[in-house]
Design a protein around this motif. Structure first.
Motif, PDB file in Angstrom:
ATOM      1  N   HIS A 154       7.141 -47.140 -12.731  1.00 10.80           N
ATOM      2  CA  HIS A 154       7.102 -46.146 -11.665  1.00 10.80           C
ATOM      3  C   HIS A 154       8.289 -46.300 -10.719  1.00 10.80           C
ATOM      4  CE1 HIS A 154       5.008 -49.580  -9.731  1.00 10.80           C
ATOM      5  NE2 HIS A 154       5.730 -49.196  -8.713  1.00 10.80           N
TER       6      HIS A 154
ATOM      7  N   VAL B  13      14.474 -46.427  -9.202  1.00 15.19           N
ATOM      8  CA  VAL B  13      15.741 -47.147  -9.020  1.00 15.19           C
ATOM      9  C   VAL B  13      15.908 -48.193 -10.123  1.00 15.19           C
ATOM     10  CG1 VAL B  13      17.089 -48.551  -7.442  1.00 15.19           C
ATOM     11  CG2 VAL B  13      15.580 -46.784  -6.533  1.00 15.19           C
ATOM     12  N   LEU B  14      14.832 -48.897 -10.409  1.00 20.55           N
ATOM     13  CA  LEU B  14      14.888 -49.940 -11.437  1.00 20.55           C
ATOM     14  C   LEU B  14      15.173 -49.345 -12.816  1.00 20.55           C
ATOM     15  CD1 LEU B  14      14.422 -52.854 -12.460  1.00 20.55           C
ATOM     16  CD2 LEU B  14      12.006 -52.263 -12.687  1.00 20.55           C
TER      17      LEU B  14
ATOM     18  N   ARG C 158      18.624 -48.013 -13.329  1.00 20.10           N
ATOM     19  CA  ARG C 158      19.626 -49.060 -13.450  1.00 20.10           C
ATOM     20  C   ARG C 158      19.543 -49.754 -14.813  1.00 20.10           C
ATOM     21  NH1 ARG C 158      22.892 -52.086  -9.476  1.00 20.10           N
ATOM     22  NH2 ARG C 158      24.174 -53.342 -10.844  1.00 20.10           N
ATOM     23  N   TRP C 159      18.319 -49.828 -15.319  1.00 24.42           N
ATOM     24  CA  TRP C 159      18.061 -50.608 -16.524  1.00 24.42           C
ATOM     25  C   TRP C 159      18.385 -49.826 -17.803  1.00 24.42           C
ATOM     26  CZ3 TRP C 159      12.428 -52.816 -17.488  1.00 24.42           C
ATOM     27  CH2 TRP C 159      12.417 -53.567 -18.668  1.00 24.42           C
TER      28      TRP C 159
END
Ligand code: SF4
Lengths: 325, 251
Positions: free
Chosen positions: B198, B201-202, B205-206
């Motif tokens: 959820h 941002v993570l 980026r990933w």
């Protein structure tokens, strides 16, 4: 930095908690923690799981297990939570001086009773409100935490995560405690719900309450905290103004810098290695094995100066990096 | 290629969590699936990992249709997947030391002899110190246990990794460390990744590409108030290859 105008709501001095384990070994969960919390203020205590922050929370609620040994003091008004007996804690502290917003509201709420029944019971215990008044009072208590009156007759498992959190918050607010302690209140919630939950907590702080937000979520801390305390291996290694900490100046302690840089919106680089075991802390600075700035000085535990416990902190003022001509 | 073709799935045939969902993942590619909790994305992750039988639709693994679900999936298909869930405590057998936890899928496939070498190699990949490997789950932190669960998911060298909210409980540094460990494995093995979560941002980026749950289920309900906590199940159902009784065949 804003100085507290009146005497602090909570004053913690050199608080240490250790657990005696088999074979006379110790787990040093909290070591020499000191901080004040003023009315109207929100302090975020951040750190990774196992750093001692939830033990500190348990200590403030008088909920440490029997094998815990404590030192230092934690005053709320004239009560020292570290020396108060169970009777005092039960009658005058939990709910009345410290309101707990729990990590897992679903687990905190009694599963077999409706939200209304639980609010009424807490109203009776903490405020002496009885029927028939308690019905209206429960509705008012629910409204304070934006819990919809239409859901009062539901059982906890019938609530969404957000509503369960509001029900737990409503319970925590009933005793009008001057200190709200929120222990990982946003774990597992979506970002939108995290934002809403912490915003609501912040709103409840108002002018006369203080909020201690214990969290591993730096974004939640940044959103509402006035000050940030970073815990590592049982010690508060940095205590700073949130604007400085998250803003241009940045953290001054190498661990705190590493933690912030690990965020996906920043460098997304992990701090190498793992924290030491609380049962086998090194003699000197506990971060030395992972710290790029470690040297011989770090073989002794650094004292806290201007809120930072490090032999080589980043200077407080951003003077050294003069702009390149 | 891992493909979900018009998958309808859920826990009640009359009210499926998703209807007619298509999703394709190229070998070596990474897709982040974004959605609020309870939306059904965990169910989709479980379908993709052959852990949940869809009501309709197909899952194709390199063009070959999935021929069973959970322990009834053929071993070659099951072991193509490594899965990591949100809550390590619910998916780790509390009786096992971390070493045995990581080695479990090897033992279950008759490859126990490789355990020693593989475990120490993986412990290094996920950043677990040797001193922790002899401990049981209650003797380590959530972050340490999740590192072990990731190592377990990698132990059979899966071609597809499914990470369902793998880091939702973890601090920033442990999150970054685990994501780096996944990416290191993918670089070296060429495995594909479906990361469900959820945190926009993570995931942005990933992963190379992110998909929103809402775009995926345009035809379906897209809500699953009742999506059960899919982790509250016996451990044996979890690792794609831990169900010993159901494996008469010998590798
Ligand atoms: S005291 Fe030394 S080892 Fe510890 S954080 Fe500061 S520089 Fe690093």
């Amino acid at each position: 930095m804003t100085e507290p105008l009146s005497s602090p709501v909570l004053s913690v001095r050199d608080l240490s908690v250790r657990f005696r384990m088999r074979g006379d070994t110790f787990v040093s969960a909290v070591t020499d923690a000191s901080f004040d919390l003023a009315a109207g203020e929100c302090l975020a205590l951040v750190g990774e799981s196992g750093c001692g922050k939830s033990v500190l929370a348990s200590a403030l609620l008088g909920l440490l297990p029997r094998n815990a040994e404590t030192a230092g003091s934690a005053f709320i008004g004239d009560v020292d939570l570290m020396t108060a007996d169970e009777r005092t804690l039960a009658r005058t502290v939990r709910g009345r001086r410290v309101g707990l917003v729990p990590q897992s509201p679903a687990a905190h709420l009694t599963p077999v009773r409706t939200v209304r029944a639980q609010l009424e019971e807490t109203l009776r215990e903490l405020a002496g409100v009885r029927r028939p008044q308690s019905r209206k009072a429960a509705e008012a208590a629910a409204e304070r935490a934006a819990f919809p009156a239409g859901h009062l007759d539901r059982y906890p498992h019938e609530l969404s995560g957000g509503l369960a959190q509001r029900a737990a918050t409503a319970l925590a607010l009933i005793g009008d405690a001057p200190l709200l302690l929120a222990d990982e209140p946003t774990t597992g919630l979506d970002r939108d719900l995290v934002d809403r939950t912490v915003d609501e907590l912040r709103r409840h702080v108002g002018d006369d309450r203080a909020l201690l937000l214990i969290t591993h979520d730096l974004a939640a801390a940044q959103r509402i905290a006035d000050r940030v305390a970073v815990m590592y291996a049982g010690r508060i290694v940095e205590l700073a103004d949130a604007d400085d900490f998250f803003g241009a100046r940045g953290p001054r302690h190498p661990y705190a810098r590493g933690l912030l840089n690990a965020l996906p919106e920043r460098e997304f680089t992990p701090i190498p290695g793992m924290p030491p075991e609380l049962s086998a802390l090194p003699r000197g600075c506990a971060f030395a094995a992972r710290c790029p700035a470690a040297d011989e000085a770090c073989e002794t535990v650094p004292k806290t100066v201007d809120g930072v416990a490090c032999h080589h902190p980043r200077p407080a003022a951003a003077v050294l990096e003069a702009p390149h001509a | 290629m891992l493909e979900l073709r018009s998958v309808t799935a859920g826990y009640d045939r009359r009210a499926p969590v998703m209807r007619g969902v298509d999703l394709a993942l190229a070998p070596g590619a990474s897709v982040g699936l974004l959605g609020p909790s309870g939306c059904g994305k965990s169910t989709l992750a479980r379908v993709a990992a052959l852990l949940h039988k869809p009501d309709a639709g197909r899952v194709l693994i390199d063009g070959e249709p999935a021929r069973g679900w959970r322990h009834r999936a053929p071993r070659a298909q099951r072991t193509a997947f490594g899965v990591v869930f949100q809550q390590p405590r619910l998916s780790a057998d509390p009786r096992l030391t971390l070493t045995n936890l990581i080695a479990e899928p090897l033992r279950a496939t008759g490859r126990g002899a490789e355990a020693a070498g593989r475990v120490s190699e993986l412990a290094a990949t996920v950043g677990l110190g040797a001193d922790l490997l002899g401990r049981r789950p209650h003797e380590v932190s959530d972050g340490q246990l999740q590192r072990a669960c990731l190592a377990r998911a990698l132990v059979l060298r899966p071609r597809w990794l499914i990470c369902d909210e793998m880091t939702a409980m973890l601090d920033a540094s442990t999150t970054a460390a685990l994501v780096h460990a996944v990416e290191e494995y993918r670089r070296e093995s060429g495995a594909g990744l479906l990361a469900v979560g959820h945190d926009r941002v993570l995931l942005e980026r990933w992963c190379e590409r992110t998909v929103h749950w809402g775009e995926l289920v345009t035809g379906g309900t897209g809500t699953a108030e009742r999506e059960p906590d899919t982790e509250l199940e016996p451990d044996t159902e979890h690792g794609p290859d831990t169900d010993r009784e159901a494996q008469p065949e010998v590798a």
